[in-house]
Design an enzyme around this catalytic site. Structure first.
Site, PDB file in Angstrom:
ATOM      1  N   ASP A 102       0.666   1.201  -0.549  1.00  0.00           N
ATOM      2  CA  ASP A 102       0.028   1.080   0.756  1.00  0.00           C
ATOM      3  C   ASP A 102      -1.458   0.858   0.492  1.00  0.00           C
ATOM      4  OD1 ASP A 102      -1.137   1.345   3.199  1.00  0.00           O
ATOM      5  OD2 ASP A 102      -0.423   3.381   3.597  1.00  0.00           O
ATOM      6  N   HIS A 144      -0.347   8.443   4.544  1.00  0.00           N
ATOM      7  CA  HIS A 144      -0.333   8.227   5.998  1.00  0.00           C
ATOM      8  C   HIS A 144       1.133   8.300   6.449  1.00  0.00           C
ATOM      9  CE1 HIS A 144      -0.590   5.771   9.700  1.00  0.00           C
ATOM     10  NE2 HIS A 144      -1.897   5.954   9.668  1.00  0.00           N
ATOM     11  N   CYS A 189      -2.988  10.884  11.172  1.00  0.00           N
ATOM     12  CA  CYS A 189      -1.645  10.436  10.781  1.00  0.00           C
ATOM     13  C   CYS A 189      -1.309  10.901   9.367  1.00  0.00           C
ATOM     14  CB  CYS A 189      -1.493   8.920  10.886  1.00  0.00           C
ATOM     15  SG  CYS A 189      -1.729   8.303  12.540  1.00  0.00           S
ATOM     16  N   LYS A 232      -8.215  -3.432   9.839  1.00  0.00           N
ATOM     17  CA  LYS A 232      -9.155  -2.581   9.099  1.00  0.00           C
ATOM     18  C   LYS A 232     -10.071  -3.417   8.207  1.00  0.00           C
ATOM     19  CE  LYS A 232      -5.864   1.247   8.808  1.00  0.00           C
ATOM     20  NZ  LYS A 232      -6.228   2.197   9.836  1.00  0.00           N
TER      21      LYS A 232
HETATM   22  C1  LIG Z   1      -3.548   4.504   4.510  1.00  0.00           C
HETATM   23  C2  LIG Z   1      -2.981   3.903   5.766  1.00  0.00           C
HETATM   24  N1  LIG Z   1      -1.736   3.408   5.745  1.00  0.00           N
HETATM   25  C3  LIG Z   1      -1.176   2.832   6.803  1.00  0.00           C
HETATM   26  C4  LIG Z   1      -1.866   2.736   7.997  1.00  0.00           C
HETATM   27  C5  LIG Z   1      -1.175   2.107   9.160  1.00  0.00           C
HETATM   28  O1  LIG Z   1      -1.814   0.945   9.557  1.00  0.00           O
HETATM   29  P1  LIG Z   1      -1.307   0.241  10.912  1.00  0.00           P
HETATM   30  O2  LIG Z   1      -1.549   1.257  11.997  1.00  0.00           O
HETATM   31  O3  LIG Z   1      -2.188  -0.945  11.057  1.00  0.00           O
HETATM   32  O4  LIG Z   1       0.109  -0.061  10.741  1.00  0.00           O
HETATM   33  C6  LIG Z   1      -3.162   3.250   8.080  1.00  0.00           C
HETATM   34  C7  LIG Z   1      -3.897   3.211   9.358  1.00  0.00           C
HETATM   35  O5  LIG Z   1      -4.549   4.146   9.753  1.00  0.00           O
HETATM   36  C8  LIG Z   1      -3.731   3.841   6.935  1.00  0.00           C
HETATM   37  O6  LIG Z   1      -4.966   4.351   6.956  1.00  0.00           O
END
Ligand SMILES: Cc1ncc(COP(=O)(O)O)c(C=O)c1O
Length: 420
Positions: free
Chosen positions: A210, A131, A376, A236
Site C-alpha cells: 500500500d 490503514h 482509519c 493524495k
Molecule cells: C496508507 C493509506 N492506505 C490507504 C488509504 C485509502 O485511500 P483511499 O481512501 O483513497 O482509498 C489511505 C487514505 O487515507 C492511506 O493513508
C-alpha cells in the site's frame, strides 16, 4: 524557533509554488488557511483543476468504444495518462497500470484476485500499522477462504518489530501473501519493504504494498521496491479524487482472474460464458474514471516538474521542523519516530487529557486544519493504548510559518483546556 526559510535546500521556492494552489489563498474562520491535513487528501494545483475543465469542455466522450473524433481524443488522453503514471513509478510497460477508483478499490481487487485460490492453512501476513483499507479486505478474504491472517507488531518507537517476526516465524512456508504499507499514515514510519519482500519471495509468497502515503512523498520505483502489486491513490498526490492505481508486475497481473465483470473487461461474451481481456483492461470493468485519470496524469507532470527528490527533501525538512516544534509542548506524546530517519510526513500526537476532536476544533477556529480521530487505523491506536490522536501532515506546499501557526494554536488550545 528559526529554521531557514521556505526556500528549501532542495531548491524550489515554496512561496512561489503555493501560488499554483488557489485554495491556499482562502481564509478559514477569518484566518489564512493553514492546511496540515495532506495525508488525508492533498490540495490541487490550478493545472490539474484546468485539466478536468478542459476535458469536459472540449474532449468529453467515452473511451475505447466511441468511433468518432471526441472518442479518439478522450482515449488518447486516457491512455496517455496511463503512460505518464507508468513512467512516474518506473513501470516496465503501461499495461502494468490499472486505473481504479481509489487505493481501497485497488487493495480489494488484489485481495479478491490474488487470494482467489487460498485455502484453510494458508497464511496472509499484514502489519498492525495498516490503514483499514489494507486490513479489512484481507480479513474478508480470510473469512471467505478459511486462510489465517497474521501481522507484524511494532516496536516502542513505531517501527515494524522485525526481530519478533523473525522469532515467531511470521513469514514461513504457509505464507501466501504479505501485504504492508510503504509509509504509515499515522506514525510516518517508512517500512523496509524490499527486505520484507525478499523474505516473502523466498518462501514463494506474493507481496502487496500500500503505497498511498509513499508515492506522493518520495520517488518510488517499482523495480526497486520489489513488490508484485502496489496500490496508491490519486487524491493524495495533487490529483483529483475518484482515481487510484494498481501497479502490477505484468506476469503477475496476467495470471490473475478478473475482479468486477462488465463492459470493456471482456474478450468475447456468449450466453454460455465469457473470456476476458488482457491486463490492464481485464481489471477495468465499465466506464473508467476518465477525466480523473487524465487529471492524475497532469498531477504527475506537475510533481515531476517540481522534482520528487526535491519534494522528499522538503517533506523531510518540514517534518523535522514540525517534530522539533511539537517536542517543545509539555505532555505531548509523538506517535512514531521522533527523528526524520526512514520517516514520512504524517505526524500524529496525543495530548492525554485533551481529546483530539477538541484539539481539531480549537485549531480549526484558528484556521489550522488537522485530523483528529483514529485515521482509519483503529488497530494501531488500540496497540498504542489510545483511542485516537491528532495528526498534522504537510506536503510540498507547507511552510515553516504554517508549522509555527500550528504550534501557537496548540499552545492556545492547551491553555484553554488546562488553564495554564
Ligand atoms: C496508507 C493509506 N492506505 C490507504 C488509504 C485509502 O485511500 P483511499 O481512501 O483513497 O482509498 C489511505 C487514505 O487515507 C492511506 O493513508
Amino acid at each position: 524557533m528559526t529554521l531557514a526559510a521556505d526556500k528549501t535546500s532542495a531548491g524550489y521556492d515554496v512561496a512561489a509554488l503555493r501560488a499554483d494552489f488557489p485554495i491556499l489563498r482562502r481564509e478559514v474562520n477569518g484566518k489564512p488557511i493553514v492546511y496540515l491535513d495532506s495525508a488525508n487528501t492533498s490540495q490541487k494545483p490550478q493545472v490539474v483543476i484546468d485539466a478536468l475543465t478542459e476535458h469536459y469542455t472540449h474532449h468529453n466522450a467515452n473511451v475505447a468504444r466511441a468511433m468518432h473524433l471526441l472518442g479518439a481524443e478522450a482515449t488518447e488522453a486516457f491512455e496517455g495518462a496511463r503512460q505518464k503514471l507508468a513512467t512516474f513509478v518506473g513501470a516496465a510497460r503501461p499495461e502494468e497500470i490499472v486505473f481504479t477508483k481509489n487505493a481501497s478499490e485497488a487493495l480489494n481487487l488484489t485481495a479478491h484476485t490474488l487470494g482467489a485460490d487460498l485455502k484453510p492453512g494458508d497464511e496472509i501476513v499484514t502489519t498492525v500499522m495498516e490503514h483499514h483499507s489494507n486490513i479489512v479486505p484481507w480479513q474478508m478474504l480470510a473469512e471467505r477462504t478459511g486462510a489465517t491472517l497474521r501481522w507484524f507488531d511494532i516496536t516502542e518507537d513505531g517501527r515494524l518489530d522485525l526481530a519478533a517476526a523473525e522469532r515467531d516465524g511470521l513469514i514461513n512456508e504457509k505464507t501466501r501473501i504479505v501485504t504492508l504499507t510503504l509509509v504509515s499514515n499515522v506514525l510516518g514510519t517508512i517500512n523496509p519493504v524490499r527486505q520484507i519482500a525478499d523474505q516473502a519471495h523466498a518462501v514463494g509468497a506474493k507481496v502487496v504494498v500500500d503505497a498511498s502515503q509513499g508515492v506522493p512523498q518520495m520517488p518510488v520505483d517499482m523495480a526497486a521496491l520489489g513488490a508484485d502489486l502496489v496500490a496508491f491513490t490519486g487524491h493524495k498526490m495533487v490529483g483529483p479524487t475518484g482515481v487510484g492505481v494498481l501497479w502490477g508486475n505484468y506476469d503477475v497481473l496476467a495470471a490473475l482472474p478478473p475482479f468486477l465483470g462488465g463492459g470493456e473487461m471482456i474478450e468475447i461474451v456468449r450466453m454460455t460464458g465469457s473470456t476476458y481481456a488482457k491486463p490492464p483492461h481485464r481489471f477495468e470493468a465499465g466506464t473508467p474514471p476518465i477525466a480523473q485519470a487524465i487529471g492524475l496524469g497532469v498531477a504527475v507532470d506537475y510533481l515531476t516538474g517540481v522534482g520528487m527528490e526535491a519534494i522528499a527533501q522538503h517533506e523531510r525538512e518540514i517534518t523535522a521542523y514540525l517534530l522539533q516544534g511539537l517536542q517543545t509542548i509539555d505532555g505531548l506524546r509523538i506517535l512514531g519516530p521522533t527523528e526524520v530517519v526512514d520517516r514520512g510526513g504524517a505526524v500524529s500526537f496525543d495530548l492525554g487529557d485533551i481529546h483530539p476532536h477538541d484539539v481539531s476544533q480549537m485549531l480549526d477556529a484558528k484556521g489550522v486544519a488537522v485530523r483528529g480521530g483514529h485515521h482509519c487505523a483503529r488497530p494501531l491506536h488500540e496497540r498504542l493504548g489510545i483511542q485516537s490522536s491528532t495528526r498534522a501532515s504537510g506536503y510540498l506546499y507547507t511552510t515553516t510559518g504554517e508549522v509555527d501557526a500550528l504550534i501557537d494554536a496548540l499552545g492556545y488550545t492547551i491553555k484553554f483546556f488546562r488553564g495554564k
